[in-house]
Scaffold this active site. Structure first.
Site, PDB file in Angstrom:
ATOM      1  N   SER A  20       8.581   1.812  17.995  1.00  0.00           N
ATOM      2  CA  SER A  20       8.749   1.142  16.697  1.00  0.00           C
ATOM      3  C   SER A  20      10.224   1.105  16.298  1.00  0.00           C
ATOM      4  O   SER A  20      10.745   0.082  15.844  1.00  0.00           O
ATOM      5  CB  SER A  20       7.974   1.899  15.617  1.00  0.00           C
ATOM      6  OG  SER A  20       6.593   1.792  15.850  1.00  0.00           O
ATOM      7  N   ARG A  24      13.098  -2.131  15.954  1.00  0.00           N
ATOM      8  CA  ARG A  24      13.805  -2.339  14.686  1.00  0.00           C
ATOM      9  C   ARG A  24      15.317  -2.239  14.860  1.00  0.00           C
ATOM     10  O   ARG A  24      16.080  -2.958  14.213  1.00  0.00           O
ATOM     11  CB  ARG A  24      13.305  -1.321  13.648  1.00  0.00           C
ATOM     12  CG  ARG A  24      11.891  -1.679  13.123  1.00  0.00           C
ATOM     13  CD  ARG A  24      11.194  -0.458  12.556  1.00  0.00           C
ATOM     14  NE  ARG A  24       9.923  -0.755  11.908  1.00  0.00           N
ATOM     15  CZ  ARG A  24       8.759  -0.948  12.539  1.00  0.00           C
ATOM     16  NH1 ARG A  24       8.693  -0.900  13.860  1.00  0.00           N
ATOM     17  NH2 ARG A  24       7.642  -1.194  11.843  1.00  0.00           N
ATOM     18  N   GLY A  92       2.798  -6.939  19.817  1.00  0.00           N
ATOM     19  CA  GLY A  92       2.513  -7.378  18.452  1.00  0.00           C
ATOM     20  C   GLY A  92       3.658  -7.041  17.515  1.00  0.00           C
ATOM     21  O   GLY A  92       4.023  -7.833  16.638  1.00  0.00           O
ATOM     22  N   ARG A 120      -4.539 -12.004  19.450  1.00  0.00           N
ATOM     23  CA  ARG A 120      -4.445 -11.175  18.240  1.00  0.00           C
ATOM     24  C   ARG A 120      -4.150 -12.005  16.981  1.00  0.00           C
ATOM     25  O   ARG A 120      -3.524 -13.055  17.057  1.00  0.00           O
ATOM     26  CB  ARG A 120      -3.379 -10.078  18.450  1.00  0.00           C
ATOM     27  CG  ARG A 120      -3.775  -9.153  19.590  1.00  0.00           C
ATOM     28  CD  ARG A 120      -2.743  -8.094  19.855  1.00  0.00           C
ATOM     29  NE  ARG A 120      -2.636  -7.151  18.751  1.00  0.00           N
ATOM     30  CZ  ARG A 120      -1.734  -6.177  18.706  1.00  0.00           C
ATOM     31  NH1 ARG A 120      -0.857  -6.040  19.688  1.00  0.00           N
ATOM     32  NH2 ARG A 120      -1.708  -5.353  17.690  1.00  0.00           N
ATOM     33  N   SER A 165      -0.760  -2.334   7.366  1.00  0.00           N
ATOM     34  CA  SER A 165      -0.017  -2.716   8.567  1.00  0.00           C
ATOM     35  C   SER A 165       1.480  -2.671   8.328  1.00  0.00           C
ATOM     36  O   SER A 165       2.016  -3.410   7.509  1.00  0.00           O
ATOM     37  CB  SER A 165      -0.430  -4.125   9.009  1.00  0.00           C
ATOM     38  OG  SER A 165       0.507  -4.611   9.953  1.00  0.00           O
ATOM     39  N   GLN A 167       3.533  -3.664  10.477  1.00  0.00           N
ATOM     40  CA  GLN A 167       4.087  -4.900  11.037  1.00  0.00           C
ATOM     41  C   GLN A 167       4.133  -5.995   9.976  1.00  0.00           C
ATOM     42  O   GLN A 167       5.114  -6.725   9.865  1.00  0.00           O
ATOM     43  CB  GLN A 167       3.268  -5.350  12.244  1.00  0.00           C
ATOM     44  CG  GLN A 167       3.371  -4.369  13.412  1.00  0.00           C
ATOM     45  CD  GLN A 167       2.480  -4.725  14.575  1.00  0.00           C
ATOM     46  OE1 GLN A 167       1.751  -5.713  14.540  1.00  0.00           O
ATOM     47  NE2 GLN A 167       2.526  -3.918  15.624  1.00  0.00           N
ATOM     48  N   ASP A 318      -2.253   4.577  16.478  1.00  0.00           N
ATOM     49  CA  ASP A 318      -2.144   4.333  17.923  1.00  0.00           C
ATOM     50  C   ASP A 318      -2.665   5.505  18.756  1.00  0.00           C
ATOM     51  O   ASP A 318      -2.714   5.414  19.983  1.00  0.00           O
ATOM     52  CB  ASP A 318      -0.684   4.062  18.300  1.00  0.00           C
ATOM     53  CG  ASP A 318      -0.213   2.728  17.730  1.00  0.00           C
ATOM     54  OD1 ASP A 318      -1.046   1.828  17.531  1.00  0.00           O
ATOM     55  OD2 ASP A 318       0.997   2.599  17.466  1.00  0.00           O
ATOM     56  N   LYS A 345      -6.001  -4.345  18.046  1.00  0.00           N
ATOM     57  CA  LYS A 345      -4.786  -3.877  18.720  1.00  0.00           C
ATOM     58  C   LYS A 345      -4.652  -4.601  20.067  1.00  0.00           C
ATOM     59  O   LYS A 345      -5.275  -5.631  20.271  1.00  0.00           O
ATOM     60  CB  LYS A 345      -4.830  -2.353  18.892  1.00  0.00           C
ATOM     61  CG  LYS A 345      -4.819  -1.601  17.566  1.00  0.00           C
ATOM     62  CD  LYS A 345      -3.500  -1.768  16.855  1.00  0.00           C
ATOM     63  CE  LYS A 345      -3.487  -1.055  15.528  1.00  0.00           C
ATOM     64  NZ  LYS A 345      -2.285  -1.389  14.752  1.00  0.00           N
ATOM     65  N   ARG A 349      -9.844  -1.349  20.702  1.00  0.00           N
ATOM     66  CA  ARG A 349      -9.732   0.016  21.241  1.00  0.00           C
ATOM     67  C   ARG A 349     -11.001   0.837  21.060  1.00  0.00           C
ATOM     68  O   ARG A 349     -11.250   1.766  21.834  1.00  0.00           O
ATOM     69  CB  ARG A 349      -8.516   0.724  20.625  1.00  0.00           C
ATOM     70  CG  ARG A 349      -7.231   0.171  21.200  1.00  0.00           C
ATOM     71  CD  ARG A 349      -5.980   0.816  20.649  1.00  0.00           C
ATOM     72  NE  ARG A 349      -4.828   0.397  21.448  1.00  0.00           N
ATOM     73  CZ  ARG A 349      -3.558   0.529  21.068  1.00  0.00           C
ATOM     74  NH1 ARG A 349      -3.276   1.069  19.889  1.00  0.00           N
ATOM     75  NH2 ARG A 349      -2.585   0.131  21.857  1.00  0.00           N
TER      76      ARG A 349
HETATM   77  C1  S3P Z   1       3.710  -0.700  14.556  1.00  0.00           C
HETATM   78  C2  S3P Z   1       2.695  -0.745  13.637  1.00  0.00           C
HETATM   79  C3  S3P Z   1       1.276  -0.541  13.979  1.00  0.00           C
HETATM   80  C4  S3P Z   1       1.106   0.086  15.360  1.00  0.00           C
HETATM   81  C5  S3P Z   1       1.996  -0.551  16.370  1.00  0.00           C
HETATM   82  C6  S3P Z   1       3.452  -0.394  15.972  1.00  0.00           C
HETATM   83  C7  S3P Z   1       5.092  -0.928  14.101  1.00  0.00           C
HETATM   84  O1  S3P Z   1       0.618  -1.789  13.971  1.00  0.00           O
HETATM   85  O2  S3P Z   1      -0.234  -0.008  15.773  1.00  0.00           O
HETATM   86  O3  S3P Z   1       1.814   0.019  17.644  1.00  0.00           O
HETATM   87  O4  S3P Z   1       6.043  -0.641  14.863  1.00  0.00           O
HETATM   88  O5  S3P Z   1       5.273  -1.410  12.978  1.00  0.00           O
HETATM   89  P1  S3P Z   1       0.037  -2.453  12.611  1.00  0.00           P
HETATM   90  O6  S3P Z   1       1.167  -2.766  11.749  1.00  0.00           O
HETATM   91  O7  S3P Z   1      -0.693  -3.682  13.070  1.00  0.00           O
HETATM   92  O8  S3P Z   1      -0.885  -1.419  12.044  1.00  0.00           O
END
Ligand code: S3P
Length: 441
Positions: A20, A24, A92, A120, A165, A167, A318, A345, A349
């Site tokens: 993550s 970023r 994702g 997705r 989320s 993300q 995760d 995901k 899962r």
């Molecule tokens: C992540 C957020 C999570 C996680 C993914 C990494 C991130 O997803 O499952 O592996 O780096 O922001 P979601 O935002 O869909 O929950």
């Protein structure tokens, strides 16, 4: 790949950088003016795809070797239009954050990914991006491949995220960078806050407030981001695999140093301790704005099944695949409610783990947003099957961990996905004493 019972797992496991935070660092580096230096970057395929995407938007990204990278950013609003389709592979996080980062610039980009990513849901991100003035043209259900036309005259947005989320939250905040005025995201349940922490480090005006209506994050748009030196902590989601393997493998004693323990990420370790795991945090410290410690995990013969609180789900989202493996070796049921997000995901899962665990002799119950694994206790899990990894790195690694303690070996049909987040997984596990091998096709 085949994973079979070996002796105890012992030694030091140097897991790779946080996925993550790596995404970023590259994206914010590309949005600052000047050179951001990154050390400890995860060089997994997901992150490499994001590095290539940042180059397509005009940043210069240089690999100096052994996890040291630099990004010469183009500034907020400085992205140029890519001349090729942006392929985010399996990621994702990559595609959703990058869509956010470009949505308030007057350029057009087309995004695609592998078979998993193209299944997705993307509307959860394009809906708020359209509120900024962007336009999205995707396949049915808002899925990739998808073309995004960034807003020429973006307006700031106030957005309550309908799903927990990070993300989605991050996409909105990154889009808010190039909108005038204040962009606000409100989340019911706090999700990982790496974007907020890193934006503050790069000099953005961002505040977080916990209110009765949820966590309110306010970002003032159009800052000049100042390049940073970022030392990426090691990934707790990757640490989960050697830690869980040590807990279920007789005689094990494994040290996993330098793991990020941001409270929005550390739910698995709390859960494992509640199950009776012999797991301790040594030498807690702060590294680059994130809390870090060394994890010490030892074989834990008396694990108990527990009820995992649903409000903890976001902080370990995760880690449920590998938790379900530990649950198989615990006594009694482990109930995991409030986890509907697991179905969207890299794979579904719940379905992927349920199928493999049942084939290996476990009783598993599942509903739309919950599942229960009925543990058989140490030494009583049969195994002896080939599980499908479903283009999902965490499913693949969870079943490989499982094979360390089943009576018969576990196989997975495809070890390829492991490289998206943990390219050195097999070597690292073998160095600890595990028997995990590639079989001839
Ligand atoms: C992540 C957020 C999570 C996680 C993914 C990494 C991130 O997803 O499952 O592996 O780096 O922001 P979601 O935002 O869909 O929950």
């Amino acid at each position: 790949m085949i994973s079979e019972k070996s002796g105890p797992l012992t030694g030091v496991a140097q897991v790779p950088g946080d996925k993550s935070i790596s995404h970023r660092a590259l994206i914010l580096g590309a949005m600052a003016v000047g050179e951001t230096r990154i050390s400890g970057l995860l060089e997994g395929q997901d992150v490499l795809d994001t590095a290539r995407a940042m180059q397509s938007f005009g940043a210069e990204v240089i690999d100096h070797g052994t996890g040291d990278w630099s990004v010469h950013g183009v500034g907020v609003g400085g992205f140029s239009e890519p001349d090729q389709v942006i392929d985010c592979g399996n990621s994702g996080t990559g595609v959703r954050l990058i869509m956010g980062a470009m949505a308030t610039s007057p350029i057009v980009a087309t995004f695609t990914g592998d078979a998993s990513l193209n299944r997705r849901p993307m509307a959860r991100v394009t809906d708020p991006l359209m509120a900024f003035g962007a336009r999205a043209f995707g396949r049915s259900g808002g899925r990739l491949p998808l073309t995004l036309q960034g807003a020429t005259f973006p307006v700031p947005v106030r957005y309550a995220t309908p799903v927990a989320s990070a993300q989605v939250k991050s996409a909105v905040l990154l889009a808010g960078l190039n909108a005038p005025g204040e962009t606000v995201v409100i989340e019911d349940v706090p999700t990982r806050d790496h974007t907020e922490r890193m934006l503050a480090r790069f000099g953005a005006d961002i505040t977080t407030e916990d209110t009765p209506d949820g966590r309110v994050i306010t970002l003032r748009g159009q800052p000049e981001l100042t390049p940073q030196a970022i030392d990426v902590p090691r990934d707790p989601s990757s640490a989960a695999f050697p830690v869980c393997a040590a807990l279920i493998t007789e005689g094990s004693d494994v040290l996993v140093p330098g793991i990020g323990l941001n409270p929005t990420r550390a739910g698995l370790f709390t859960t494992l301790r509640e199950m009776g795991a012999d797991l301790s945090y040594e030498n807690p410290r702060d590294e680059g704005g994130e809390p870090v410690a060394d994890l010490l995990a030892r074989f834990s013969p008396d694990l108990r099944g527990i009820e995992v609180p649903p409000e903890r789900a976001a902080s370990m989202i995760d880690e449920y695949p590998v938790l379900s493996v530990v649950a198989a070796f615990a006594e009694g049921p482990t109930h995991m409610p409030g986890v509907g997000e697991l179905r969207v995901k890299e794979s579904d899962r719940i379905a992927a783990m349920t199928a493999g665990l049942r084939a290996a002799g476990l009783s598993v119950d599942e509903g739309e947003d919950w599942w229960t694994v009925h543990g058989r206790g140490h030494g009583n899990v049969q195994g002896g099957v080939t599980a499908q990894s479903q283009l999902d790195h965490r499913i693949a690694m969870a079943f490989l961990v499982m094979g360390q303690a089943t009576i018969q070996p576990m196989r997975i049909d495809d070890g390829g996905p492991v490289a998206t987040s943990f390219p050195m997984f097999q070597n690292l596990m073998e160095a600890l004493g595990a028997s995990i091998q590639q079989e001839a096709a």
